[in-house]
Structures are given as structure tokens and as C-alpha cells.
Design a protein around this motif. Sequence first.
Motif, PDB file in Angstrom:
ATOM      1  N   ILE A 154      28.133  32.522  33.513  1.00  0.00           N
ATOM      2  CA  ILE A 154      28.410  33.638  32.586  1.00  0.00           C
ATOM      3  C   ILE A 154      27.305  34.685  32.690  1.00  0.00           C
ATOM      4  O   ILE A 154      26.146  34.343  32.959  1.00  0.00           O
ATOM      5  N   LEU A 155      27.689  35.947  32.571  1.00  0.00           N
ATOM      6  CA  LEU A 155      26.732  37.050  32.572  1.00  0.00           C
ATOM      7  C   LEU A 155      27.008  37.947  31.371  1.00  0.00           C
ATOM      8  O   LEU A 155      28.139  38.077  30.907  1.00  0.00           O
ATOM      9  N   TRP A 156      25.951  38.587  30.890  1.00  0.00           N
ATOM     10  CA  TRP A 156      26.068  39.524  29.771  1.00  0.00           C
ATOM     11  C   TRP A 156      25.415  40.802  30.224  1.00  0.00           C
ATOM     12  O   TRP A 156      24.241  40.809  30.579  1.00  0.00           O
ATOM     13  N   ARG A 157      26.155  41.876  30.243  1.00  0.00           N
ATOM     14  CA  ARG A 157      25.593  43.150  30.693  1.00  0.00           C
ATOM     15  C   ARG A 157      25.868  44.216  29.654  1.00  0.00           C
ATOM     16  O   ARG A 157      27.024  44.436  29.272  1.00  0.00           O
ATOM     17  N   THR A 158      24.813  44.892  29.229  1.00  0.00           N
ATOM     18  CA  THR A 158      25.000  45.939  28.230  1.00  0.00           C
ATOM     19  C   THR A 158      25.472  47.212  28.898  1.00  0.00           C
ATOM     20  O   THR A 158      25.232  47.445  30.082  1.00  0.00           O
ATOM     21  N   CYS A 159      26.149  48.013  28.107  1.00  0.00           N
ATOM     22  CA  CYS A 159      26.785  49.182  28.672  1.00  0.00           C
ATOM     23  C   CYS A 159      26.680  50.319  27.676  1.00  0.00           C
ATOM     24  O   CYS A 159      26.935  50.145  26.487  1.00  0.00           O
ATOM     25  N   GLU A 160      26.272  51.461  28.156  1.00  0.00           N
ATOM     26  CA  GLU A 160      26.046  52.613  27.297  1.00  0.00           C
ATOM     27  C   GLU A 160      27.346  53.100  26.653  1.00  0.00           C
ATOM     28  O   GLU A 160      27.394  53.479  25.506  1.00  0.00           O
ATOM     29  N   SER A 161      28.416  53.002  27.434  1.00  0.00           N
ATOM     30  CA  SER A 161      29.657  53.638  27.000  1.00  0.00           C
ATOM     31  C   SER A 161      30.448  52.785  26.018  1.00  0.00           C
ATOM     32  O   SER A 161      31.525  53.169  25.609  1.00  0.00           O
ATOM     33  N   GLY A 162      29.942  51.642  25.654  1.00  0.00           N
ATOM     34  CA  GLY A 162      30.737  50.861  24.718  1.00  0.00           C
ATOM     35  C   GLY A 162      30.207  49.458  24.626  1.00  0.00           C
ATOM     36  O   GLY A 162      29.002  49.233  24.697  1.00  0.00           O
ATOM     37  N   ASN A 163      31.131  48.553  24.475  1.00  0.00           N
ATOM     38  CA  ASN A 163      30.737  47.160  24.319  1.00  0.00           C
ATOM     39  C   ASN A 163      30.112  46.624  25.595  1.00  0.00           C
ATOM     40  O   ASN A 163      30.356  47.138  26.680  1.00  0.00           O
ATOM     41  N   ALA A 164      29.361  45.550  25.398  1.00  0.00           N
ATOM     42  CA  ALA A 164      28.755  44.904  26.561  1.00  0.00           C
ATOM     43  C   ALA A 164      29.819  44.165  27.355  1.00  0.00           C
ATOM     44  O   ALA A 164      30.859  43.775  26.821  1.00  0.00           O
ATOM     45  N   PHE A 165      29.527  43.995  28.631  1.00  0.00           N
ATOM     46  CA  PHE A 165      30.423  43.210  29.476  1.00  0.00           C
ATOM     47  C   PHE A 165      30.065  41.736  29.368  1.00  0.00           C
ATOM     48  O   PHE A 165      28.882  41.378  29.445  1.00  0.00           O
ATOM     49  N   ILE A 166      31.069  40.904  29.178  1.00  0.00           N
ATOM     50  CA  ILE A 166      30.884  39.462  29.351  1.00  0.00           C
ATOM     51  C   ILE A 166      31.711  39.094  30.575  1.00  0.00           C
ATOM     52  O   ILE A 166      32.919  39.343  30.602  1.00  0.00           O
ATOM     53  N   ILE A 167      31.037  38.572  31.541  1.00  0.00           N
ATOM     54  CA  ILE A 167      31.738  38.244  32.783  1.00  0.00           C
ATOM     55  C   ILE A 167      31.527  36.766  33.057  1.00  0.00           C
ATOM     56  O   ILE A 167      30.382  36.285  33.039  1.00  0.00           O
ATOM     57  N   PHE A 168      32.590  36.045  33.246  1.00  0.00           N
ATOM     58  CA  PHE A 168      32.418  34.615  33.480  1.00  0.00           C
ATOM     59  C   PHE A 168      33.463  34.103  34.456  1.00  0.00           C
ATOM     60  O   PHE A 168      34.525  34.700  34.631  1.00  0.00           O
ATOM     61  N   SER A 169      33.126  32.997  35.110  1.00  0.00           N
ATOM     62  CA  SER A 169      34.081  32.385  36.040  1.00  0.00           C
ATOM     63  C   SER A 169      34.594  31.092  35.445  1.00  0.00           C
ATOM     64  O   SER A 169      33.859  30.379  34.771  1.00  0.00           O
ATOM     65  N   GLY A 170      35.836  30.791  35.678  1.00  0.00           N
ATOM     66  CA  GLY A 170      36.444  29.560  35.179  1.00  0.00           C
ATOM     67  C   GLY A 170      36.954  29.750  33.761  1.00  0.00           C
ATOM     68  O   GLY A 170      37.260  30.869  33.340  1.00  0.00           O
ATOM     69  N   GLY A 171      37.044  28.632  33.035  1.00  0.00           N
ATOM     70  CA  GLY A 171      37.486  28.684  31.654  1.00  0.00           C
ATOM     71  C   GLY A 171      38.983  28.777  31.468  1.00  0.00           C
ATOM     72  O   GLY A 171      39.464  29.061  30.381  1.00  0.00           O
ATOM     73  N   MET A 172      39.753  28.546  32.538  1.00  0.00           N
ATOM     74  CA  MET A 172      41.201  28.706  32.430  1.00  0.00           C
ATOM     75  C   MET A 172      41.831  27.507  31.717  1.00  0.00           C
ATOM     76  O   MET A 172      41.301  26.402  31.751  1.00  0.00           O
ATOM     77  N   PRO A 173      42.970  27.772  31.041  1.00  0.00           N
ATOM     78  CA  PRO A 173      43.678  26.651  30.378  1.00  0.00           C
ATOM     79  C   PRO A 173      43.984  25.567  31.411  1.00  0.00           C
ATOM     80  O   PRO A 173      44.590  25.839  32.444  1.00  0.00           O
ATOM     81  N   ARG A 174      43.560  24.360  31.111  1.00  0.00           N
ATOM     82  CA  ARG A 174      43.605  23.263  32.073  1.00  0.00           C
ATOM     83  C   ARG A 174      45.029  22.979  32.561  1.00  0.00           C
ATOM     84  O   ARG A 174      45.275  22.842  33.753  1.00  0.00           O
ATOM     85  N   ALA A 175      45.974  22.906  31.629  1.00  0.00           N
ATOM     86  CA  ALA A 175      47.317  22.457  31.994  1.00  0.00           C
ATOM     87  C   ALA A 175      48.083  23.528  32.773  1.00  0.00           C
ATOM     88  O   ALA A 175      48.659  23.259  33.823  1.00  0.00           O
ATOM     89  N   SER A 176      48.057  24.746  32.274  1.00  0.00           N
ATOM     90  CA  SER A 176      48.934  25.748  32.884  1.00  0.00           C
ATOM     91  C   SER A 176      48.296  26.470  34.059  1.00  0.00           C
ATOM     92  O   SER A 176      48.961  26.775  35.042  1.00  0.00           O
ATOM     93  N   TYR A 177      47.002  26.754  33.986  1.00  0.00           N
ATOM     94  CA  TYR A 177      46.387  27.541  35.055  1.00  0.00           C
ATOM     95  C   TYR A 177      45.120  26.895  35.601  1.00  0.00           C
ATOM     96  O   TYR A 177      44.231  27.577  36.086  1.00  0.00           O
ATOM     97  N   GLY A 178      45.067  25.580  35.488  1.00  0.00           N
ATOM     98  CA  GLY A 178      43.857  24.880  35.924  1.00  0.00           C
ATOM     99  C   GLY A 178      43.567  25.038  37.401  1.00  0.00           C
ATOM    100  O   GLY A 178      42.450  24.832  37.853  1.00  0.00           O
ATOM    101  N   ASP A 179      44.593  25.411  38.171  1.00  0.00           N
ATOM    102  CA  ASP A 179      44.401  25.506  39.618  1.00  0.00           C
ATOM    103  C   ASP A 179      44.045  26.921  40.057  1.00  0.00           C
ATOM    104  O   ASP A 179      43.865  27.171  41.236  1.00  0.00           O
TER     105      ASP A 179
END
Lengths: 356, 1009
Positions: free
Chosen positions: B250-275
Motif C-alpha cells: 500500500i502507498l499513500w501519496r498526498t495531492c495538492e488538487s484534492g484527496n490523497a491517493f491510496i494505491i494498493f495491490s490485491g485485496g480483491m473479494p476472494r470468491a468472485s475475483y480472487g484470481d
Amino acid sequence: MEVKSKFGAEFRRFSLERSKPGKFEEFYGLLQHVHKIPNVDVLVGYTDIHGDLLPINNDDNYHKAVSTANPLLRIFIQRKEDADYSAFGTDTMTRKKNVLSNVLRPDNHKKKPHIVISMPQDFRPVSSIIDVDILPETHRRVRLYKYGTDKPLGFYIRDGSSVRVTPHGLEKVPGIFISRLVPGGLAQSTGLLAVNDEVLEVNGIEVSGKSLDQVTDMMIANSRNLIITVRPANQRNNVVRNSRTSGSSGQSTESSLPSSTPNILGSLLQGEEESDEEDIIIEDSGEPQQIPKAAPTSESIESLSQIELLHESTQNGFLPSSEMNLNHSAGSISMEYEAPEPGPKSLEEDGTIITL
Amino acid sequence: MMKFRFRRQGADPHRDRLRHDLFAFSKTVEHGFPSQPSALAYDPVLRVMAIGTKAGAVKLYGAPGVELTGLHKETATVTQLHFLPASCSPGITRVTVVLPMAAAAMVCLGTEGGAVYFVTLPTLTLLEDKTLFPDEILQSVPDDYRCGKALGPVESIQEQPGNGSRLLIGYSRGLVVLWEQSTRVVQHLFLGNQQLESLAWEQSGKSIVSSHSDGGYMVWAVGGTGQRSQQPVMSTIPYGPFPCKAISKILWRTCESGNAFIIFSGGMPRASYGDRHCVSVLQGQTLATLDFTSRVIDFFTVQSAEVPEGGFENPRALVVLVEEELVAIDLQTPGWPTIPAPYLAPLHSSAITCSCHVSNVPLKLWERIVSVGEQQSPRQSSAAWPIDGGKNLAQEPTQRGLLLTGHEDGTVRFWDASGVSLKPLYKLGTANIFQTDCEHNDSLNQAGEEEWPPFRKVGCFDPYSDDPRLGVQKIALCKYTAKMVVAGTAGQVLVMELSDEKSEHAVSVATVDLLQDREGFTWKGHDRLAPRNGPLHFPAGFQPSVLVQCVPPAAVTAVTLHSEWNLVAFGTSHGFGLFDYYRRNPVLARCTLHPNDSLAMEGPLSRVKSLKKSLRQSFRRIRKSRVSGKKRLNANSPSSKVQEANAQLAEQAGPPEVEMTPVQRRIEPRSADDSLSGVVRCLYFADTFLRDAAHHGPTMWAGTNSGSVFAYALEVPSQEKFSERAVEAVLGKEIQLMHRAPVVAIAVLDGRGNPLPEPYEVSRDLAKAPDMQGSHSMLISSEEQFKVFTLPKVSAKTKFKLTAHEGCRVRKVALVSLASVGSEERLENCLACLTNLGDIHIFTVPSLRPQVHYSCIRKEDISGIASCVFTKHGQGFYLISPSEFERFSLSARNVTEPLCRLEVARLQDTSCLSNSSTVTPKLPQANGTHVPRGSEGQHSPSDSDRSPEAAVSPGPIDSPNSSLENPLDTTGDITVEEVKDFLASSEEAEQNLRNASEDEARPTGILIK
């Protein structure tokens, strides 16, 4: 000019214009036509002025037959499959007439089978030992002449290791060996190669450092004129050079003069270069898919004569051991006649095996 | 024989010098995407990205043209890469976490056991007194949290922004600690209860975000000394409520123009999109779930290195490395479009089935291709490539080179191969012309405006082909008329033309029967592709006008195009055909099958047997090659005494014992009825003398697998009469090569011995007119030998029997023209040949004298050898992995290699003196031998005006002093050295510098051999 043609028990008479005899092929077709045997392969022969039965199988001897016929041209036709090849040759007609004497002395005839001398073009080298005078006695350089596809070269090679004496003492080094000879193959029939012989060179190029696949490719690429230098596994048949009693001809001593030796391989390889120029070229003058009516290119004839010349020049290198092969192959001497095929192929397809 | 030859030609010193000026072999650059990438790192100061691979390679990429490659000695997988602050060396470790510390020359390592070690750089000595064991942490943890359990492995270590002595350490069990390492005090304890995956700081250093194995992330506030946080400020499972997979980074990046970016890999619902392989970008309410086709390896954001106090990070781009490609997302443009990458092109987005190179592409055609390519991908961002470190010193390419790759899915991709970076230009699809089993709808693309999660398909890696028959087998392009022929696996031959406008038209279909009523054959292979009926829509680009389908529909094995005569010739395993695409009718069809050839008819399916056989053979070869790899003693001392002694020994020993499994090879000449003898291997058009020496005219030549060459005289009407009169073909000659080896290439040489120019080359003043006065000759290359014949009477002039001499077979040949180093005017035409052993041989033309040979590809690398293409000016490409082309050069003059500068402050220089080093970055490859170029001084133009030159060559990471052990060993030991270039102590650098200057032969641009 009158022609009297015999096929089996049937005679046909017809006439030809002596000044314009045409081509052998046309004559052959004519014979098939008059005897009504359009699809039968036959051998054509004629009796010359001496009463000899001689073959007609190309334009040259056909023209010879026509020009010498006096006054009648007697033609004898045999089916190819039951042709009696021994019928051809000198005195054949007289001998035939003298049937009675043959009948009287049948055993005599059996004991001395008539050795047939076939047509000059049926003679060709099959294998030879060369460069005896420049190679160490433990090595043998064998040349195999491969013609056509009727008889396989017939051998296999494998990886192995051999022991060498080197400046650092004995060393085991990888080598290439003959692993198998195919029964009835060219390699076996020469008697010059044997299983476990180590292959040292292929057409003058050392195989050391080359993989089995590389050596295989080299041999196949040279297969029409393969020169292999081997160290025979059995070293007892090696030629003993210093002893004059071994049967080396006087010529061989002559040619072992140092000045002449280096040229031998070079000239051989030159010859090999030329002899390979036999790519068949068919020129087409008309529409596609025409039956080509090409004559052999002049080149291939040249190269053939070159082989023969070379042969003479290197004969001195022949070993007495090749006589053995003559004995062996004499039994299998056969002579085949075929309607000439287009191109030089007809020169190769004949199956005669003779070791010179 | 060879001695004989070499003696004859080796005697000329002038020729030797010339040869040196003409030929030089070097592998210059790798194009494409590294195979099996395993790690990614980015240095915001240098603005350089590094990718490590499973094979142990480390590749650095900066601005376009700035590319460096290194390779480990052993093929150890690079598991982690880190840029050292203010330097440029990725560190490598097997421990779980590595953090290079910004301030000190120190690296901190988190381990499986939970301990954190500190190691100095570059000597890698352990600072034992600094080591932090988990026991020390556990003392400050409340008893109820401890529960007697261990903390688990260290999962993450992050430096606090603005305070380098404070480390945030996360343990697998969920505990996160802010540790002041100078005073060895726990600053803050975060008592997390969820298994931890990764940690990230908010830029100000006042909050942290932690990601967890349940697919959630938590935000924690960071307070003063001695604090404990039981609960996070915020906790969410973005793709909940059903169980989700872990968020691995996970990464957290602040941004002048608005909310910060949260960028992360994975975290998908296991059953439907686990692949699915996803990276999610969340800014306020905006969420994009970037959906990749291969596993996500790592990602980073690009922002300016220095963020002012109280400022914002304002990330420019997100760069994601997945297993098969690299994707950059423009975070500053609404909609977050992708930024086209200038390098790392995923060549293998569908498997490459063939390739073809076109050199000296006219500017007009180039611009048209670029323009239609731009129209194809409107969703791409126009932002500049964000990674722009280093400086490309290479000169602008002098000519435009186009590399075309044909793919399994029926696409042809156009690449800009002019320079160091291979850039995609345009992609042509041929599948839409045919009815295929599954219609290609962009379901993945379209689905999802309303759907949750909001998937967005990114990247282009899609190895799944709808129908194997679509595969592209051969390509021919006329660069003057923009006509192209694409031929495929099911006997389809498409004639196409470049159009700048989209169009809707029907494609005319013609069928050519190549069996020509030959009886006794039944095709058991695949069916032909059914063309779609009616008018079809074609976007701007290459649009098909005619489709020719061969019967039987065997794969097309050769194709050639003559745009001046409007003719295309094509061949399969059954025969060849000639088609007039102007009048749209077939001119000629000829069956090349040998009556005994049964295999050709059975089609590809029943060739399983022979495939099995060839597999077995190649295994044998591999096994054998191990044996034959042992050093063989050269037995060329013909001392007969030694040989006699040998023979005696051999006799005593009896037959040599067979210690290896006996592999036998049969020695038999190839016969006419070898399988697949009818395969058409090459086709060629030439304006030459076929009938007689007085009249030249259009001819077509075809060569087969069994050594046959067919030559046709063509009657081509003049341009004005194309529509009135038909082209006629008359068989002129048939040549049967006696050795019956497959004919690989045919070319006609003019009266001066130069190859005939391409169609239109002369009429557009781009080539000298061929000499039609002197007699022409024809060069035929078979797999075993090269031969030059006279024309029109075909008689052999010169030849070289490669296989008979060297035991190798021809795989690829090309006529190349090489310019001398001294003068561009001094051009020589040569025959370049790649053999089955992976060696490249160069011969003069037409005398066919061997000049030089180089080993290029490992002989076991069959796909590498099969994929090789030569360019007209002596370069070449071959695949080193399914996704990478190696570029090489045979010319001493025409070399395309990266030449770049990366300014690096040396780690040990306390004064922070900045050194610039110019590097010719191509280093030895794992799969070939690198021959250092002997031509010094003609490249790296900046050598003279640069100061001070840093020539450094430190050792590999595990033994820092071993770099000099074997300066001549050029295979594969660099990389770490190269990578570590900048780590070297100054004495070492000086020593190396001395070394380099002593060794005159060393090319100045290459720092390390």
C-alpha cells in the motif's frame, strides 16, 4: 536398309533410312511398335560384322550399328527381366552356334563361370584406399563412391573415447567411432571399414573438437564422395610399407616421392569439387509441365571423365587388400540395362559393383 | 581443404585490414520486456528504475535511450531491489525486508525471525551493537497483547519522513513499532491485531497506513514518545464485506488538487475475483481497479524527490510491474490514462511467430504508420514518460528501421527499431476478416461502468489466441507503395494496402489449388479459415484488398511481393502459387510434392510423431553436448610416432569401452523421398536473364526443401495495360541441386556482382540501377552450401560447402551491405549466415570466400536461432526469451547501442562530489559469448570532454573485493559489478582506471569487461 528383328520366336522385318537413322529412343519405340510390345522393357542387341552380339542402348551404339550393318541389321530383343546378360560380348554368337560342344562339356562350363566384361560405362570405382604413402601406417584413408540410391552407404557413427599419447602423457580424449555397419551396405561390402574404427578425418577435415552431430552432417554433406580417415580397431591388417613383398606395385614406390605426395589430397579434393557439379538443370522451352527432353549436361560428362582420370593417377595408392573386395564383389557383378533417363542420373542408377 | 582455402586467401594483409574495418560483432541492446521479472525499484533522485529478474539480471531504465543491463554470476533470483540513497545500487537480500537508510551508509535488514540488523555499505559489515531483537520490543508491549506469542517475521521497515533515525517496523502478527534507533527507544506502539502485510507513511510523518491479510487497511495517527495506540483512526476493507485477499502493498501519496491517493495491490473479494491481478487507485470517492492479465510484482509512484515542508507529493504517475509487462498510469490527467512506454515493450503480448525487418523506411510511410498507430489508441495519455533519469548520448538514428512481428493471434505489430528503445508504432489485426470460433468482443473492456469493483483492463498482454490458424507465418512489406502481404497458418495470404481513412468494403477472396489434380493425397489437417461475408469495417491503417486461400490450407512457408508488377508469390508444403492482385486472378500454381511424400498431406496434427522424435533428438543433443563440452584435445600434431603409439595402445585396450549411452547417427545421403520434400522454402522475383543473354525480363524463382529450384519467365504487361492484359508465367528452368539440401534463399546478382535492388528502388532514385550489361549470376543458398551460377546458362561459378567443411548447417542467410569504419562510401556486399550451431559466418559475394565468424547464440537455443532476422546493413535480432529481442551488429560502422550518462554521487565521497560516467551499457548475456569490440574510440564522443571519468568496477555484493579476479572472463560476471559500479571505494576505482588505461585494446566506452 533392311532390319530383321527377333523377339522371342517372332521375327519382324522393316526398313530404316541409313542416312537418317534418328535417335535411339525413336528406334526403341519403333521396335516396341512393330513387335506390339508397347509397355515391355526390353534389351536391344545386334550382331556386328564379327558375329558378336552387342547392345544397343544409346544413340552412339545405335548409330554404330546402323552404319556398320551390311547389308542387313540383325536385331535381337530380350525381355529385361529374363535377359541373359552373359549373351553379350565377344564371340557370343559363335559360342552359341557351338551349342553341341557346350552340351558335351557341361561340367567344364560350370567350373569356370564366364566372367563377363560389361560395358565401359558400367565400370566405376566403389571404394578405394588412398594416400597410403603419406599416412601413418596405423591409419587408413578410405574413399567411398556413392552412386544413386540403390545401395545404402550403410554405416552408423557414435561418440566414444580413445587414449592418446600426448606430450602430457596418456590422455583419454573424446572421439568418433563407427558403431554399426548395415549388412549389404556399401561400407560393409568394401571390407575397409569396421565397427569401432575411430574416425579421424572426413574429406581432409579433422573431426577432433567436433560433435557427433557435426561429424554426421559433414559425412552426409560429403556422402557422394566420402573420404574417411580411420584408425582401424584391428591394426593387424595394416600395410607394412617398407616391405616390398607386400605386393605394392612399383608405381607406388614411385609416387611416394616426397615431391609428389602433397598434391594427392589436393588434386583429389579438386576432383571431388568438380564431380559435385552435377546439379541437374532442365531447360524448358515450351509450356510448363512438359516432359523434359534434356541431354546430360556437358559438365557432368566432363566431370565423369575427370573421375576416371584421377583414378588412374591414384591407382598407385591402391592397396593389395582391395583385391579381396574384388573377389567379394565379383559374385555380385551384374549388368543392367535401362532405357536412358534424362540427365546424368542414368549414369548413377546402375547397380554394378566393382572394386577397381 | 580448409587449410588449402585459408592459405590462399589469408595472405593478403590489405584484405585483413579491410576486414577489420568492415566486420565487428557485438551484442548491443536487448529490446522488449525482461523474462520473469522478480523485483522493481525506483530512485526518485536519479529518476531511474531498476528491474531484477529470476535469472539474476538487473536492468536499469531512465529516459528513453538510457538502458543498462547487468547479470549475476550465478542465476540467483533477484528478490528485492533498492536504490541506495544518493547512489544507484540496488541491494539484494534473502531476508524479508531491506531498508537502505537515507542518511547513513547503512542498510537495515528485517528477518524472518523478527530481528532487525544494521549493515554498513558498501563493505557489508554487520553493526552488531545496533541489532534490534524482538525481545527488546516485547518488553514494552503490554502483557495482554503479548500472550506469549512471538511477533513473527519483520514485514516492513519504513523510515519516518523528515526524521531518518526513526524507523517504523511492522511485524507479521500485526504489531507496528516506531523505533528511535539512535537512543534505542520505542517511540510509539501500534497494537494491531490483524496480520500485517505492508506499511506506508503519510508524507508529513504524522500518520501511517498499514495493510493486512484480510484485504483491509488501517490508518494510524503517530503521536509523541511512549504512546500506545490500540485502535486505528480509520479501518476499512475496500472490497468487503465478503472475505478478501491480502493487500500486499500500500502507498499513500498526498495531492495538492484534492484527496490523497491510496494505491494498493490485491485485496480483491476472494470468491468472485480472487484470481484477478489488480492494483487499486483510490482518490477520495474515485476508485479505479486496474485489472492486469498477469501477476503484480511491484509498483511505485513517480513524484519529485524533494517535497517542500507542508507541500504535497503530487504523484505524476503510477508505474506497475506485472509479470509480463510494465504499465504506467498518468495520475494527473482525469481518467488516469496509460502512458505509452518508450521501452520494455511486451513483444510477446501474443506469441511471436515470425519477424521481418525493413530498413531505410521513407519518411512519408513512417509518418503515415505513426499516424494510424496514434489513432488506434485514443485512451493513451499524451504526458511525457515520467522516468527521465540519465542522459541519452546516442546520436539520432541515421535511418528509420521498422521491425514487424507476426503473432499467434493473427496480429502484425510494427515497432520502431531505429534506435536503442524499441517502440510500438502500430498494430494490425487480421482476425476480424475471418469467422472465428469465439467472436472477439471486448467484454472485459466494456463490462463495468456500473459493476463493482470498477475494473479497468490495462496492459496488452493477452497470450490467448482465439484460433491457432490465425497465426501469422510470413510478412512482406513494400516500403515504397505501402503494400503488405501477410500470410498465415491456414494458407491465407492477405494483400493489404495502407489507407489513412477508415473504410467499409468487401474483401475479394480467391482460392488457389496447389495440388493441381495430384491424386492420392488427402489433407488431414485443419480446415481453411472461413472469411466473413459482405462489407467489413476497417479502421485507418493497413486494409486488406484481396484474400488468397491455398488449398490444401497448409501453413504458408514463403511469401514475396513485387509491387511494381502487382504480383505476390506464396508457397506451402505442397506447392507455390503466383497471384496478380491488380486483376485479382491467379497466374500460376505448381505442385512441388514428391510422389512418395506422404507426410505433407497429413497436416500438422499427425506430425506429433515427428515432433516427438525431434524432441527426443534435441534431448539427446543436450545430453550429448554436455559430454562433448569436455575439452577435446586437438589432435593435429601429426607426429606419426605418437599416432603409432596411440594405435598400439588402442589395440591393447581393445575396443574403447563405451561409458556413455551409445548415441548413434546414421550416415546416409538425403534421398528424394525425405519427408516434406515439397515444402517451398523461398520465393524470389528478379528482372534478369533467364531465356537468353540478350533479353532480360521479369522472373520468379522458387526453392524447395529437397533442393529443387524452379525458375519462371513472366510476361508482365506495362503499367498502363495492367487492367487489359494478364500476367503470364512460363517455366524456364528447373534446377535440382545434387546434394538435395533445402534451398534457403535465392538471389540474383547483377553484372557487377551486386544484389538486384528492390522494386521501385531505382525508379525512385534510392538505389543505383543494376548493371544489365555484364552477365548476371544467381546465388543459391541451401542448408549445406552456397553456390553462384551463371545466367542464363546455369553453370556453377563459385561455391562454398559449409556443411562439408564445418559440420554446421545453414539456418538463416541474408545479403547485407556493410560500410567500412573509415568511409561510408566503401560498401561491401556480403552474405551473412547463421548456422544451426548459433554461429554467424560472413562470406564475400560473389566469390563466397569466408571472412569471419562469430559465435552468437547458444546452439541449444533453438527458438533463438529460429527467430533470427538480419537487417540490410548488418544488424540483426533474435529472441532471447519469448519477450525479448537481442540486437546484434556485424558491422564495424553500423552499431545501435545504448550510450548514456547517469550522474551519480558516490556513496563514500563525503564531499558528495558528483561523478559522471559514460557507459556503454551492454554487458555479457547469459546466453551467448560477448566478444568485446576491438574498434576503439569511434563511439562515445563525450570521452574527451568529460572529466573526471569514473571507471569503476567493484566486486559483487557478496565479495566486494573480487572484481578483478578475472578481467578476461567476459561471460556473465558483470552485472553485479556494473550495478555496483558506483559503490566502489575510490582506491578501487583508481586501480581500475589504471587497469583500463593499461589495456589498450579495451574499448573506451566499456568500463567493465
